[in-house]
Structures are given as structure tokens and as C-alpha cells.
Motif scaffolding. Structure first.
Motif, PDB file in Angstrom:
ATOM      1  N   SER A 206       0.825  -1.207   0.000  1.00  0.00           N
ATOM      2  CA  SER A 206       0.000   0.000   0.000  1.00  0.00           C
ATOM      3  C   SER A 206       0.858   1.256   0.000  1.00  0.00           C
ATOM      4  CB  SER A 206      -0.924  -0.004   1.220  1.00  0.00           C
ATOM      5  OG  SER A 206      -1.550   1.239   1.376  1.00  0.00           O
ATOM      6  N   SER A 207       1.842   1.298   0.893  1.00  0.00           N
ATOM      7  CA  SER A 207       2.709   2.478   0.982  1.00  0.00           C
ATOM      8  C   SER A 207       3.526   2.684  -0.286  1.00  0.00           C
ATOM      9  CB  SER A 207       3.650   2.361   2.173  1.00  0.00           C
ATOM     10  OG  SER A 207       2.927   2.359   3.370  1.00  0.00           O
ATOM     11  N   SER A 208       4.008   1.587  -0.872  1.00  0.00           N
ATOM     12  CA  SER A 208       4.806   1.730  -2.094  1.00  0.00           C
ATOM     13  C   SER A 208       3.948   2.196  -3.264  1.00  0.00           C
ATOM     14  CB  SER A 208       5.542   0.432  -2.420  1.00  0.00           C
ATOM     15  OG  SER A 208       4.624  -0.619  -2.635  1.00  0.00           O
ATOM     16  N   GLN A 209       2.704   1.725  -3.345  1.00  0.00           N
ATOM     17  CA  GLN A 209       1.807   2.195  -4.406  1.00  0.00           C
ATOM     18  C   GLN A 209       1.483   3.675  -4.212  1.00  0.00           C
ATOM     19  OE1 GLN A 209      -1.484  -0.481  -4.015  1.00  0.00           O
ATOM     20  NE2 GLN A 209      -0.591  -1.984  -5.385  1.00  0.00           N
ATOM     21  N   MET A 210       1.265   4.075  -2.972  1.00  0.00           N
ATOM     22  CA  MET A 210       0.975   5.486  -2.700  1.00  0.00           C
ATOM     23  C   MET A 210       2.205   6.346  -3.006  1.00  0.00           C
ATOM     24  SD  MET A 210      -1.286   7.664  -1.985  1.00  0.00           S
ATOM     25  CE  MET A 210      -2.625   6.686  -1.373  1.00  0.00           C
ATOM     26  N   LEU A 211       3.386   5.832  -2.733  1.00  0.00           N
ATOM     27  CA  LEU A 211       4.606   6.565  -3.055  1.00  0.00           C
ATOM     28  C   LEU A 211       4.730   6.770  -4.561  1.00  0.00           C
ATOM     29  CD1 LEU A 211       7.297   7.834  -2.198  1.00  0.00           C
ATOM     30  CD2 LEU A 211       8.300   5.542  -2.286  1.00  0.00           C
TER      31      LEU A 211
ATOM     32  N   SER B  42       8.225   7.673   4.133  1.00  0.00           N
ATOM     33  CA  SER B  42       8.651   7.406   5.508  1.00  0.00           C
ATOM     34  C   SER B  42       7.898   6.214   6.086  1.00  0.00           C
ATOM     35  CB  SER B  42       8.466   8.641   6.384  1.00  0.00           C
ATOM     36  OG  SER B  42       7.098   8.988   6.480  1.00  0.00           O
ATOM     37  N   LEU B  43       6.625   6.081   5.763  1.00  0.00           N
ATOM     38  CA  LEU B  43       5.866   4.914   6.232  1.00  0.00           C
ATOM     39  C   LEU B  43       6.469   3.634   5.675  1.00  0.00           C
ATOM     40  CD1 LEU B  43       2.024   5.580   6.147  1.00  0.00           C
ATOM     41  CD2 LEU B  43       3.394   4.799   8.044  1.00  0.00           C
TER      42      LEU B  43
ATOM     43  N   LYS C 192       3.528  14.479  -8.333  1.00  0.00           N
ATOM     44  CA  LYS C 192       4.455  15.494  -7.798  1.00  0.00           C
ATOM     45  C   LYS C 192       3.900  16.131  -6.516  1.00  0.00           C
ATOM     46  CE  LYS C 192       6.447  16.558 -12.288  1.00  0.00           C
ATOM     47  NZ  LYS C 192       5.751  15.605 -13.111  1.00  0.00           N
ATOM     48  N   ASP C 193       3.346  15.288  -5.640  1.00  0.00           N
ATOM     49  CA  ASP C 193       2.771  15.714  -4.364  1.00  0.00           C
ATOM     50  C   ASP C 193       3.813  15.500  -3.264  1.00  0.00           C
ATOM     51  OD1 ASP C 193       1.273  16.270  -2.132  1.00  0.00           O
ATOM     52  OD2 ASP C 193      -0.323  14.830  -2.588  1.00  0.00           O
ATOM     53  N   THR C 194       4.549  16.550  -2.949  1.00  0.00           N
ATOM     54  CA  THR C 194       5.693  16.471  -2.047  1.00  0.00           C
ATOM     55  C   THR C 194       5.320  15.938  -0.663  1.00  0.00           C
ATOM     56  OG1 THR C 194       6.650  18.350  -3.201  1.00  0.00           O
ATOM     57  CG2 THR C 194       7.641  17.753  -1.100  1.00  0.00           C
ATOM     58  N   HIS C 195       4.243  16.424  -0.099  1.00  0.00           N
ATOM     59  CA  HIS C 195       3.857  15.990   1.240  1.00  0.00           C
ATOM     60  C   HIS C 195       3.537  14.497   1.291  1.00  0.00           C
ATOM     61  CE1 HIS C 195       3.086  20.373   1.501  1.00  0.00           C
ATOM     62  NE2 HIS C 195       3.720  20.185   2.648  1.00  0.00           N
ATOM     63  N   MET C 196       2.832  14.008   0.288  1.00  0.00           N
ATOM     64  CA  MET C 196       2.502  12.587   0.255  1.00  0.00           C
ATOM     65  C   MET C 196       3.729  11.726  -0.065  1.00  0.00           C
ATOM     66  SD  MET C 196      -0.467  11.966   1.270  1.00  0.00           S
ATOM     67  CE  MET C 196      -0.624  10.266   0.787  1.00  0.00           C
ATOM     68  N   ILE C 197       4.678  12.284  -0.805  1.00  0.00           N
ATOM     69  CA  ILE C 197       5.926  11.560  -1.064  1.00  0.00           C
ATOM     70  C   ILE C 197       6.657  11.323   0.251  1.00  0.00           C
ATOM     71  CG2 ILE C 197       8.223  11.723  -2.111  1.00  0.00           C
ATOM     72  CD1 ILE C 197       6.862  13.246  -4.450  1.00  0.00           C
ATOM     73  N   ILE C 198       6.750  12.357   1.054  1.00  0.00           N
ATOM     74  CA  ILE C 198       7.432  12.243   2.350  1.00  0.00           C
ATOM     75  C   ILE C 198       6.667  11.284   3.261  1.00  0.00           C
ATOM     76  CG2 ILE C 198       8.069  13.501   4.444  1.00  0.00           C
ATOM     77  CD1 ILE C 198       8.546  15.948   2.548  1.00  0.00           C
TER      78      ILE C 198
END
Length: 86
Positions: free
Chosen positions: A48-53, A70-71, A60-66
Motif C-alpha cells: 500500500s505504501s509503495s503504491q501510494m509513493l 517514511s511509512l 508530484k505531491d511532495t507531502h505525500m511523497i514524504i
């Protein structure tokens, strides 16, 4: 160029939806607290986290990338290591 951007948005949307499904499945497996299957919940959470990354990188959503990075790097990998490999 405009048409290509719409295609990217569709891919990101599919990744986000799939990420949600994997997160729910992973959470249910962990909450079930069954020794034989609960440990695999972290694999679904990592997926899930890797797909969201990936979706965040495409958008290009910086906050969601971080957040998703990190998750994935800290929580999910630690869970996989502790529950599956130990």
C-alpha cells in the motif's frame, strides 16, 4: 501533451485505489491477531505504501511523497523484518 497527462492521472488514481484496498486488507490481517496469517498484514501495508509513493511521485505531491516514503521505509519494513524474518 494534455492527453498524456490525463493518462498519468488515471494510472495514479488506480494506484491510489489499489493502495487503499491493500491498506484495508493489511489492517484487517493485523487486527485479526491470528499467528499464522497476521504477519502477512505488513506485506499488504508495505505494498500500500509503495503504491501510494509511486502515485505521489507521478502527481508530484511532495507531502505525500514524504509521508508514504517514511511509512514504507520505517514502519512497514520494520514490521516485515520483525514479524516475518525473526
Amino acid at each position: 501533451m494534455q492527453n498524456l497527462r490525463k493518462t498519468e492521472d488515471k494510472v495514479a488514481k488506480v494506484l491510489q485505489l489499489s493502495s487503499s484496498a491493500c491498506a484495508v486488507l493489511g489492517g484487517v490481517l493485523l487486527a485479526a491477531n491470528l499467528p499464522q496469517i497476521s504477519k502477512y498484514g505488513f506485506i499488504f501495508l508495505a505494498l500500500s505504501s509503495s503504491q501510494m509513493l509511486i502515485a505521489s511521485l507521478r502527481n508530484k505531491d511532495t507531502h505525500m511523497i514524504i509521508y508514504s516514503g517514511s511509512l514504507f521505509c520505517f514502519v512497514d519494513c520494520l514490521g516485515i523484518y520483525r514479524w516475518i524474518f525473526q
